[in-house]
Design an enzyme around this catalytic site. Structure first.
Site, PDB file in Angstrom:
ATOM      1  N   SER A  16       0.817  -1.209   0.000  1.00 44.33           N
ATOM      2  CA  SER A  16       0.000   0.000   0.000  1.00 44.33           C
ATOM      3  C   SER A  16       0.854   1.263   0.000  1.00 44.33           C
ATOM      4  O   SER A  16       0.358   2.346  -0.305  1.00 44.33           O
ATOM      5  CB  SER A  16      -0.928   0.009   1.217  1.00 44.33           C
ATOM      6  N   TYR A  47      -3.916   0.973   3.653  1.00 45.20           N
ATOM      7  CA  TYR A  47      -4.975   0.002   3.422  1.00 45.20           C
ATOM      8  C   TYR A  47      -5.616  -0.434   4.744  1.00 45.20           C
ATOM      9  O   TYR A  47      -6.741  -0.923   4.761  1.00 45.20           O
ATOM     10  CB  TYR A  47      -4.407  -1.254   2.739  1.00 45.20           C
ATOM     11  N   GLY A  48      -4.880  -0.284   5.835  1.00 40.90           N
ATOM     12  CA  GLY A  48      -5.295  -0.866   7.108  1.00 40.90           C
ATOM     13  C   GLY A  48      -6.600  -0.345   7.673  1.00 40.90           C
ATOM     14  O   GLY A  48      -7.194  -0.967   8.550  1.00 40.90           O
ATOM     15  N   CYS A  78       2.254  -6.708   1.923  1.00 39.63           N
ATOM     16  CA  CYS A  78       1.347  -5.927   2.757  1.00 39.63           C
ATOM     17  C   CYS A  78       0.502  -6.906   3.552  1.00 39.63           C
ATOM     18  O   CYS A  78      -0.178  -7.751   2.964  1.00 39.63           O
ATOM     19  CB  CYS A  78       0.467  -5.039   1.885  1.00 39.63           C
TER      20      CYS A  78
END
Length: 289
Positions: A16, A47-48, A78
């Site tokens: 990401s 992205y988390g 990732c």
């Protein structure tokens, strides 16, 4: 196509943002002869905190951009994307070897732990998805797992705050639930901690200082590189050349990417060598076929 020709194809790596450079760094160390192409989706990091639907869509677009570079293997550097999108990508591209960071990390836990009491720290999405918990328990159902989101560690890593009293104080405060568990009712203490985000290896030293020598750290970057090396060796796809080349692509901010890269990658990255790409373009081409 012969195996010799296939072996000379590059390995595609995506994340990401910049954290996946820790995986790239280990891949370069373990596989010096391989050509590597790294794609950081810096326009949509992190992205988390995204939904599973969005993460899968972003990961599919990134994968397609790399697949069009004629890669022999795709490494999802990732943890969040690995937790959510590795199986959809394998289903979409059955001819391609797709490696995530979760499975190698779970395998390493089984080799390291002696008490079967394991902790996992990661981003909120990775923890909520329970990818590590499921992977570890599928290998040994007797394990006791504590999972803790530590998204603040991403900011520390990207800002270059990798050591010192203040960093250790923040880490200690964040890991209080795990530290408390060491002296709680658990009969067997935590002896293994999974660094379930590719940013976290940058904080390995202060985390180790806080938790002490009794807790072994499992570095998802290192375990993924070793996994990729073994897989390519078994498939007879190791590139025989002596020195491989590395290419960098990002979806936004090549200058910032080049500036932060040394925090995670041991080689110099020049902004002039970082290619700016639009991965939505790749998705549109894919959907038009």
């Amino acid at each position: 196509m012969s195996l010799k020709e296939a072996a000379r194809k590059p390995i595609g790596v995506f994340d990401s943002g910049v954290g996946g450079l820790s995986v790239l760094n280990e891949l370069r160390a373990q596989l010096p002869g391989e050509d590597l192409i790294y794609l950081g989706d810096t326009a949509r990091v992190p992205y988390g905190t995204k939904s599973s639907l969005s993460i899968t869509r972003y990961a599919t677009q990134a994968a397609r951009a790399l697949i069009e570079q004629d890669i022999k293997c795709l490494v999802i550097a990732c943890n969040t994307a690995s937790a959510v999108a590795v199986e959809p990508l394998r289903a979409s591209y059955p001819y391609l070897k797709v490696i995530g960071v979760v499975e190698p990390g779970a395998d390493a836990c089984g080799r390291v732990t002696r008490t079967n009491h394991i902790a996992v720290i990661a981003t909120e999405s990775t923890i909520n998805n329970q990818a590590y918990q499921k992977a570890i328990l599928s290998r040994d159902p007797s394990c006791v797992i504590q999972a803790l989101p530590c998204s603040l560690f991403v900011a520390l890593a990207e800002e270059g705050w990798h050591e010192g009293p203040l960093v250790e104080a923040i880490i200690k405060r964040s890991l209080e639930p795990l530290i408390a568990a060491q002296v709680s009712h658990f009969k067997k203490p935590i002896d293994t901690l999974v660094l379930g985000c590719t940013h976290f290896p940058a904080l390995k030293r202060p985390i180790a200082n806080v938790l002490g020598e009794a807790v072994q750290l499992v570095d998802s970057a290192e375990t993924t590189a070793l996994y990729a090396k073994n897989m390519l060796s078994c498939e007879k796809l190791l590139n025989p050349q002596r020195v491989g080349q590395t290419r960098f692509m990002v979806t936004d901010g090549p200058e910032r990417f080049a500036r932060i890269a040394p925090l995670f990658f041991s080689e110099e990255v020049l902004s002039s060598e970082v290619e700016l790409v639009d991965i939505q373009h790749y998705a549109e081409r894919q959907n038009s076929h």
